[in-house]
Design a protein around this motif. Structure first.
Motif, PDB file in Angstrom:
ATOM      1  N   ALA A1039       0.837  -1.211   0.000  1.00 12.17           N
ATOM      2  CA  ALA A1039       0.000   0.000   0.000  1.00 12.17           C
ATOM      3  C   ALA A1039       0.863   1.249   0.000  1.00 12.17           C
ATOM      4  O   ALA A1039       0.559   2.236  -0.685  1.00 12.17           O
ATOM      5  CB  ALA A1039      -0.924  -0.012   1.216  1.00 12.17           C
ATOM      6  N   ALA A1040       1.973   1.213   0.768  1.00  8.05           N
ATOM      7  CA  ALA A1040       2.866   2.370   0.798  1.00  8.05           C
ATOM      8  C   ALA A1040       3.486   2.605  -0.575  1.00  8.05           C
ATOM      9  O   ALA A1040       3.646   3.756  -1.018  1.00  8.05           O
ATOM     10  CB  ALA A1040       3.953   2.147   1.843  1.00  8.05           C
ATOM     11  N   TYR A1041       3.806   1.532  -1.257  1.00  4.78           N
ATOM     12  CA  TYR A1041       4.379   1.656  -2.597  1.00  4.78           C
ATOM     13  C   TYR A1041       3.365   2.273  -3.558  1.00  4.78           C
ATOM     14  O   TYR A1041       3.694   3.169  -4.354  1.00  4.78           O
ATOM     15  CB  TYR A1041       4.821   0.279  -3.085  1.00  4.78           C
ATOM     16  CG  TYR A1041       5.453   0.271  -4.458  1.00  4.78           C
ATOM     17  CD1 TYR A1041       6.802   0.540  -4.628  1.00  4.78           C
ATOM     18  CD2 TYR A1041       4.693  -0.011  -5.605  1.00  4.78           C
ATOM     19  CE1 TYR A1041       7.390   0.522  -5.882  1.00  4.78           C
ATOM     20  CE2 TYR A1041       5.265  -0.032  -6.857  1.00  4.78           C
ATOM     21  CZ  TYR A1041       6.620   0.237  -7.001  1.00  4.78           C
ATOM     22  OH  TYR A1041       7.189   0.230  -8.248  1.00  4.78           O
ATOM     23  N   GLU A1042       2.126   1.797  -3.474  1.00  4.92           N
ATOM     24  CA  GLU A1042       1.089   2.304  -4.372  1.00  4.92           C
ATOM     25  C   GLU A1042       0.756   3.765  -4.081  1.00  4.92           C
ATOM     26  O   GLU A1042       0.331   4.502  -4.968  1.00  4.92           O
ATOM     27  CB  GLU A1042      -0.162   1.439  -4.262  1.00  4.92           C
ATOM     28  CG  GLU A1042       0.030   0.036  -4.841  1.00  4.92           C
ATOM     29  CD  GLU A1042      -1.207  -0.830  -4.700  1.00  4.92           C
ATOM     30  OE1 GLU A1042      -2.025  -0.545  -3.793  1.00  4.92           O
ATOM     31  OE2 GLU A1042      -1.367  -1.786  -5.489  1.00  4.92           O
ATOM     32  N   ARG A1043       0.964   4.200  -2.833  1.00  6.69           N
ATOM     33  CA  ARG A1043       0.724   5.606  -2.499  1.00  6.69           C
ATOM     34  C   ARG A1043       1.892   6.482  -2.912  1.00  6.69           C
ATOM     35  O   ARG A1043       1.814   7.710  -2.795  1.00  6.69           O
ATOM     36  CB  ARG A1043       0.502   5.750  -0.987  1.00  6.69           C
ATOM     37  CG  ARG A1043      -0.780   5.093  -0.478  1.00  6.69           C
ATOM     38  CD  ARG A1043      -1.158   5.629   0.895  1.00  6.69           C
ATOM     39  NE  ARG A1043      -0.095   5.505   1.864  1.00  6.69           N
ATOM     40  CZ  ARG A1043       0.101   4.432   2.639  1.00  6.69           C
ATOM     41  NH1 ARG A1043      -0.736   3.387   2.533  1.00  6.69           N
ATOM     42  NH2 ARG A1043       1.082   4.391   3.504  1.00  6.69           N
ATOM     43  N   GLY A1044       2.987   5.867  -3.359  1.00 15.18           N
ATOM     44  CA  GLY A1044       4.120   6.643  -3.838  1.00 15.18           C
ATOM     45  C   GLY A1044       5.045   7.153  -2.760  1.00 15.18           C
ATOM     46  O   GLY A1044       5.821   8.075  -2.989  1.00 15.18           O
ATOM     47  N   ALA A1110     -11.596  -5.554   4.955  1.00 15.21           N
ATOM     48  CA  ALA A1110     -12.128  -6.047   6.223  1.00 15.21           C
ATOM     49  C   ALA A1110     -11.268  -5.627   7.403  1.00 15.21           C
ATOM     50  O   ALA A1110     -11.780  -5.302   8.479  1.00 15.21           O
ATOM     51  CB  ALA A1110     -12.254  -7.564   6.179  1.00 15.21           C
ATOM     52  N   VAL A1111      -9.957  -5.606   7.211  1.00 12.89           N
ATOM     53  CA  VAL A1111      -9.043  -5.282   8.309  1.00 12.89           C
ATOM     54  C   VAL A1111      -8.863  -3.778   8.443  1.00 12.89           C
ATOM     55  O   VAL A1111      -8.833  -3.239   9.552  1.00 12.89           O
ATOM     56  CB  VAL A1111      -7.688  -5.977   8.100  1.00 12.89           C
ATOM     57  CG1 VAL A1111      -6.684  -5.553   9.153  1.00 12.89           C
ATOM     58  CG2 VAL A1111      -7.862  -7.487   8.111  1.00 12.89           C
ATOM     59  N   GLY A1112      -8.769  -3.074   7.295  1.00  8.86           N
ATOM     60  CA  GLY A1112      -8.549  -1.640   7.317  1.00  8.86           C
ATOM     61  C   GLY A1112      -7.097  -1.278   7.480  1.00  8.86           C
ATOM     62  O   GLY A1112      -6.262  -2.104   7.865  1.00  8.86           O
ATOM     63  N   VAL A1113      -6.774  -0.015   7.212  1.00 12.27           N
ATOM     64  CA  VAL A1113      -5.405   0.468   7.347  1.00 12.27           C
ATOM     65  C   VAL A1113      -5.014   0.450   8.823  1.00 12.27           C
ATOM     66  O   VAL A1113      -5.705   1.021   9.666  1.00 12.27           O
ATOM     67  CB  VAL A1113      -5.270   1.896   6.778  1.00 12.27           C
ATOM     68  CG1 VAL A1113      -3.844   2.401   6.978  1.00 12.27           C
ATOM     69  CG2 VAL A1113      -5.638   1.916   5.308  1.00 12.27           C
ATOM     70  N   GLY A1114      -3.908  -0.232   9.111  1.00 13.01           N
ATOM     71  CA  GLY A1114      -3.475  -0.333  10.503  1.00 13.01           C
ATOM     72  C   GLY A1114      -4.458  -1.038  11.397  1.00 13.01           C
ATOM     73  O   GLY A1114      -4.460  -0.820  12.615  1.00 13.01           O
ATOM     74  N   GLY A1115      -5.306  -1.901  10.824  1.00  6.00           N
ATOM     75  CA  GLY A1115      -6.298  -2.618  11.624  1.00  6.00           C
ATOM     76  C   GLY A1115      -7.448  -1.748  12.066  1.00  6.00           C
ATOM     77  O   GLY A1115      -8.152  -2.076  13.029  1.00  6.00           O
ATOM     78  N   GLY A1116      -7.706  -0.656  11.336  1.00  6.53           N
ATOM     79  CA  GLY A1116      -8.739   0.300  11.736  1.00  6.53           C
ATOM     80  C   GLY A1116     -10.149  -0.260  11.733  1.00  6.53           C
ATOM     81  O   GLY A1116     -11.026   0.268  12.438  1.00  6.53           O
TER      82      GLY A1116
END
Length: 1153
Positions: A1039-1044, A1110-1116
């Motif tokens: 996800a970090a890669y895709e966000r640039g 289902a999990v969300g970013v950082g388990g949010g």
């Protein structure tokens, strides 16, 4: 019902048993305050009886009376035996520290007690000394059937306990032993038949009736009788060739088994020599020549005892020594591959002399050893009484007197102890609590895997000490654990350590009695950082060997393995195997021989195998202490005779041979046509060796008929397969002058060799790579291949197959190659009709290849088979093995890059799996099929000053998603600028200009491979540590890669958060979290949903997106309960490992509250 030693995993079962049988209060009243986990760790012997997965009974045996001072325990035992038994000592007594049984099951309890006296063979008295309870003076229900309640004793030592007693004879009666007669055959025959296979392995073929009938003065037989039936037989002989035994075994400490020897009882001053020597192996019991000296021993030629009575073998031997009162020793020989029999527990195994080819293991028993349980006592060292006897064993004893006047209850800084037998000092133990300081223990934890063995929360800080020295008279060697345990009891310690520099000789009894501890895997510090916890303040030199001993181990010795294991080559795989084999916590593997030209020095190759342990890890293995090293090259293997031949003609016998020499460079193999110089067979060009019709091991071990011919001249040639390749290359360049160098090969080894030559001062114009294919071997990524090709500083010629060395007056002048000539483009003749055989027209003959000579003064062999795309494609190697690493020869094992299908495996993991297979065979246990999950990593410096690193799992899916970063080789720099923004992008752009890295992630988010190429070196071990992890664990890498926000994978993985992921204990956290998720309601539902989607045909990418949603970013998106559960586990992991993870700020529980 299974009766066995209890393990920490039994803790829940024991807690449940306590609840079902009256609750904790009942047992506290009976036995005082207790903790189940504490009992399991510090109890002398804990026993569980389990049936259908349910705990039926639990018993803890102690070695001292409860609620009694350590200094008074021996008097307590003597007083008890004087008042209630026919005699005994603390060594023949054991106490019930805890007992519980479901439904007061007396059968389960009896089984546990029988297990106890079978394990502690010297124990004759079982004592129950409970806290006084006038309302319930009787023994607990589960013990009442066996234990008789005793009248209170007026003796002050015994007055504070309610006593009950069970003599050992109720569980294992003492055997009556008499001379054998022919009529005993009827009773003995069924026993012999039930044990026929084991007996044949130990003693060969025999006929029972003939043995008994042929008794004479030198050959006698005894039978053991129980309930008027013969239950065992011992046959002994005094017809022994002690001269042969003395020539083949280290028998000087035992007077060479002859009367009147002056060396008897002396402790060997040094370990056996390393140098091999050929030695005969005549039969020990076929003495045809007259012996000039008088033998002092007898030999057991046949022994059999019913399994129900096998713990009473000592009764047999006591009677046997009475047959020949003038003999001091009894010996037994047994095949080295056979497990040590139960009746040999009191025997000492004798090491063979260097070069001995005597096929059997020799065991020895001194008559006084039978008296040790009742007569051996351990005392604190008293300079006025023990100085002379201790000095005779250990030498200088001046330091023992320093704290000798400090009372034991004051916990003196040091304490020495002696073991006495008839007032003679037979063992010395020196302990120190100063060495077990908090700082020292923290250093152990930081640098060794000690926490995998010891639950430190169960050992008080003051109950830990360091063993500084230990020497035992070899006659009583098997009682070393008992002596150490008694010293710990008197010093009130539950945990001991022993450390020594790897260059020092570790006492033999430390190596055999204590458990070795391997060094921890530690990540490489980031540039500018230092390795936390490695420095220590007491200036102990590096390369320390660490051993430990817990009180519970006194009743649980490591299983002795005497099989002769010969290992050829010290590849990384061999190191992994030796680590798991020699540092096993359950087996004491005593007879391992390594055949390696550089000995135990690390190979100096141009390509670095990053799986190899770093120097501290390697030194901590202590290989020089634990095996015999032969610095030589193996030239032949005789599989039928089971020997390895060395260049000087010496033969090294083996029971198991391990081929771990690694993949051999093919150019030298092509050059060497004479067996005298041939490397170990690896013929990777012989694909037909995989045919089931080819006997691989026969091909491997056959000796060419022309060995006497002159060997090939290899001067001017350096093979990168050599263990000292880098050093040999430097030496060759120093003699080269202005000459040219030809490198044979086209893979990573060839490129790294070119870089090494440039670093050694060879001009780029004088280096040429001769590649057999039409391009260099791929390095895992097209961008990297292109950059490496563009950065080449040396010339490359393609399509050249190496043929031979060309010499002018003996000096190397050129390397000769063959270049295939293309046929004319004329069309091939049409194939004939099916029934027209004579219509075939011969094709034009293949034109002979063009001979190409490349002038040079040095040839570097760097030609090895290319890495196959996947493990299943590795079919062009000669050695094939089964799932246990065994070749078609039952005694030859192999593992490493020279074995089909193993080139992509992590070498250390591969070696560890091989060791587990060997241990399973040698200890008659089972082992699961290996499951390789670790990444294999290599690194090298290439032409153009480029550093290359690649870490990959054994299988990388072809459809894995590639996530590249960096500008090296990127012709569209603007695309990288557009992907990032602001000052951050401009700053990182300069850093990324000279590097390129790529991650490959499979459909489930598993990081499968990482490859790096750049001007600056990186930390390959650290990169390999994250391969195999879920990208979500890597701070949401995908996800970090895709966000640039990721411009450089190396920089991303050097961030502080990653230190927790590459930590060697992270896998434990991963497993704990996985278990929590499977047991959590939300986790179970999510797993079922994702499995259902997969079953419905959804692709991996779609399932990944569903999971992320289902999990969300950082388990949010996790429910509060699930989130707190997982957060608690993560915080617990960080707290427990905060010493090596100091950059994580943790809120303490009190502050949080």
């Amino acid at each position: 019902m299974e009766v066995r030693r209890a393990t920490p995993d039994d803790s829940p079962g024991v807690a449940s048993l306590v609840t079902l049988t009256g609750g904790a209060a009942k047992y506290r009243k009976r036995y005082g305050n207790y903790n189940v986990a504490q009992l399991l760790e510090t109890g002398y012997l804990c026993i569980s009886a389990v049936e259908d997965g349910k705990m039926k009974a639990f018993l803890v045996i102690g070695d001292a009376p409860p609620r009694c001072k350590a200094a008074d325990a021996e008097s307590w035992a003597s007083t008890f035996c004087a008042n209630y038994t026919e005699g005994g000592a603390i060594g023949t007594c054991a106490w019930i520290d805890f007992s519980a049984a479901l439904d007061a099951d007396t059968a389960a309890t009896r089984a546990c007690l029988t297990f106890a006296v079978s394990t502690l063979k010297g124990v004759d008295h079982l004592i129950l000394a409970r806290q006084p309870d006038k309302r319930s003076p009787e023994a607990p229900p589960e013990l009442a059937e066996l234990f008789d309640v005793l009248e209170p004793s007026p003796e002050p030592l015994l007055a504070n306990s309610d006593l009950a007693y069970c003599p050992r004879t109720k569980l294992a009666p003492t055997l009556s032993v008499r001379g054998a007669c022919v009529e005993d055959s009827d009773d003995l025959l069924p026993i012999f038949q039930s044990q026929s296979e084991v007996l044949a392995e130990h003693f060969g073929d025999f006929f029972l009736a003939e043995i008994i009938e042929n008794a004479d003065e030198n050959n006698k037989q005894l039978v053991a009788v129980a309930d008027d039936h013969a239950v065992g037989l011992l046959s002994a002989s005094t017809d022994i060739d002690v001269a042969t035994l003395g020539a083949c075994f280290e028998l000087q400490p035992f007077g060479n088994l002859v009367k009147g020897s002056s060396t008897e009882g002396q402790v060997p001053s040094e370990q056996p020599a390393d140098a091999p020597a050929a030695a005969p192996a005549p039969a020990a019991f076929a003495a045809e020549e007259e012996v000039a000296v008088e033998s002092n021993c007898m030999a057991v030629t046949l022994f059999c005892l019913d399994a129900q009575h096998e713990s009473r073998a000592a009764d047999f031997f006591a009677a046997m020594f009475q047959l020949w009162p003038d003999k001091k020793y009894c010996v037994v020989t047994a095949p080295p591959t056979v497990q040590r029999a139960a009746f040999l527990d009191a025997f000492v195994s004798i090491p063979p002399r260097a070069g001995s080819t005597f096929a059997h293991t020799l065991y020895l028993l001194h008559r006084d050893a039978l008296l040790a349980p009742s007569s051996l006592s351990v005392r604190r060292y008293d300079p006025s009484l023990h100085a002379e006897g201790a000095a005779a064993l250990i030498g200088d004893v001046s330091s023992f007197a320093i704290d000798a006047d400090t009372k034991m209850e004051d916990n003196p800084p040091t304490a020495a102890f002696v073991a006495l037998m008839n007032e003679q000092v037979v063992a010395v133990v020196d302990l120190s609590r100063k060495g077990a300081s908090t700082d020292a223990i923290d250093w152990y934890k930081a640098n060794y895997d000690i926490e995998a063995y010891v639950p430190f929360e169960r050992h008080r800080a003051r109950a830990q000490a360091v063993l500084t020295d230990m020497v035992v008279n070899p006659i009583f060697a098997t009682f070393g654990r008992y002596v150490l345990k008694e010293a710990m009891r008197l010093y009130e310690k539950t945990l001991l350590y022993h450390e020594a520099p790897s260059s020092d000789v570790v006492p033999l009894h430390v190596l055999e009695t204590l458990v070795p501890v391997p060094a921890r895997w530690r990540a490489t510090p980031n540039p500018g950082d230092e390795l936390l916890g490695r420095k220590r303040g007491d200036e102990v030199p590096g390369g320390t060997l660490l051993h430990y001993f817990a009180r519970r181990l006194a009743s649980d010795p490591r299983l002795e393995v005497n099989a002769r294991i010969v290992v050829i080559g010290l590849s990384t795989c061999a190191v992994g195997m030796l680590k798991a084999l020699l540092l096993s916590s359950t087996a004491n593997v005593k007879r391992v021989t390594l055949i390696s030209e550089p000995g135990i020095s690390r190979a100096s190759g141009v390509v670095v195998d990053e799986d190899y342990p770093e120097p501290f890890e390697f030194e901590a293995l202590g290989l020089g202490q634990r095996l015999r090293v032969i610095k030589a090259r193996a030239v032949a293997v005789d599989a039928e005779a089971k020997v390895v031949q060395l260049p000087d003609g010496a033969l090294v016998p083996y029971d198991i041979l391990v081929l771990a020499h690694g993949l051999q460079e093919s150019a030298q193999r092509d050059l060497v046509t004479k067996a005298g110089k041939e490397l170990l067979p690896d013929a990777s060009d012989l694909a037909d060796w995989n045919s089931p019709e080819v006997d691989i091991v026969a091909e491997l071990t056959k000796v060419p008929s022309d060995m006497e011919e002159e060997a090939t001249d290899l001067s001017g040639f350096v093979s990168l397969s050599s263990d000292n390749a880098s050093d040999e290359l430097a030496d060759a360049v120093s003699k080269l002058g202005e000459g040219s160098v030809v490198i044979v090969g086209g893979g990573l080894d060839a490129l790294a060799a070119a870089r090494r030559l440039l670093d050694l001062g060879v001009a780029a114009s004088n280096i040429k790579i001769a590649c057999e294919n039409d391009q260099l071997e791929p390095l895992g990524d097209q961008v990297i291949d292109r950059v490496v090709q563009q950065s080449m500083e040396v010339a490359v010629e393609y399509g050249l197959k190496f043929a031979e060395l060309v010499r002018d007056n003996g000096a190397l002048s050129a390397a000769r190659f063959a270049r295939p000539v293309q046929q004319d483009d004329a069309p091939a003749p049409a194939p004939p009709q099916e029934d027209d055989v004579e219509a075939w027209v011969e094709r034009p003959a293949t034109p002979p290849p063009e001979i190409v000579d490349l002038k040079c003064g040095l040839v570097v062999g760097a030609s090895t088979p290319a890495v196959a795309a996947n493990a299943a494609a590795l079919t062009d190697y000669p050695l094939t093995v089964d799932s246990t690493f065994k070749t078609c020869d039952d005694s030859i094992y192999a593992a490493g890059r020279h074995v089909a299908g193993q080139e992509r495996f992590n070498s250390l993991e591969l070696g560890a799996c091989l060791a587990q297979s060997l241990l399973a065979r040698l200890t008659d246990s089972s082992v699961e099929a290996p499951d390789f999950r670790k990444a294999r990593a290599v690194s090298a410096t290439l032409p153009g000053g480029l550093f290359y690193c690649r870490a990959a799992l054994p299988t990388v899916p072809v459809d894995a998603t590639a996530l590249p970063t960096g500008m090296l080789g990127n012709d569209e720099a603007q695309a990288l600028l557009e992907k990032s923004s602001g000052v951050h992008a401009l700053r990182d752009l300069a850093a990324a200009r000279d590097k390129y890295s790529i991650l490959k992630v499979d459909g489930s988010g598993l990081l499968c491979e990482i490859i790096y190429l750049g001007k600056a070196p990186v930390e390959p071990r650290n990169l390999a540590a994250v391969v195999g992890r879920q990208e979500a664990h890597l701070n949401g890498a995908w996800a970090a890669y895709e966000r640039g926000v990721v411009d450089d994978w190396v920089a991303f993985l050097r961030e502080d958060w990653c230190s927790a992921v590459r930590h060697d204990r992270f896998q434990g956290l991963h497993d704990a979290l996985s278990k929590m998720i499977r047991e959590d309601e939300f986790g179970r539902d999510l797993i079922q949903q994702l499995v259902g989607e997969a079953d419905a045909g959804r692709d991996a990418e779609a399932i990944r997106q569903l999971r992320e949603k289902a999990v969300g970013v950082g388990g949010g998106n996790l429910p509060e309960k699930t989130r707190k559960l997982l957060e608690g586990a993560v915080l617990g992991y960080l707290r427990k490992n905060r010493g090596l993870l100091p950059r994580f700020s943790l809120v303490e529980r009190e502050a949080a509250a």
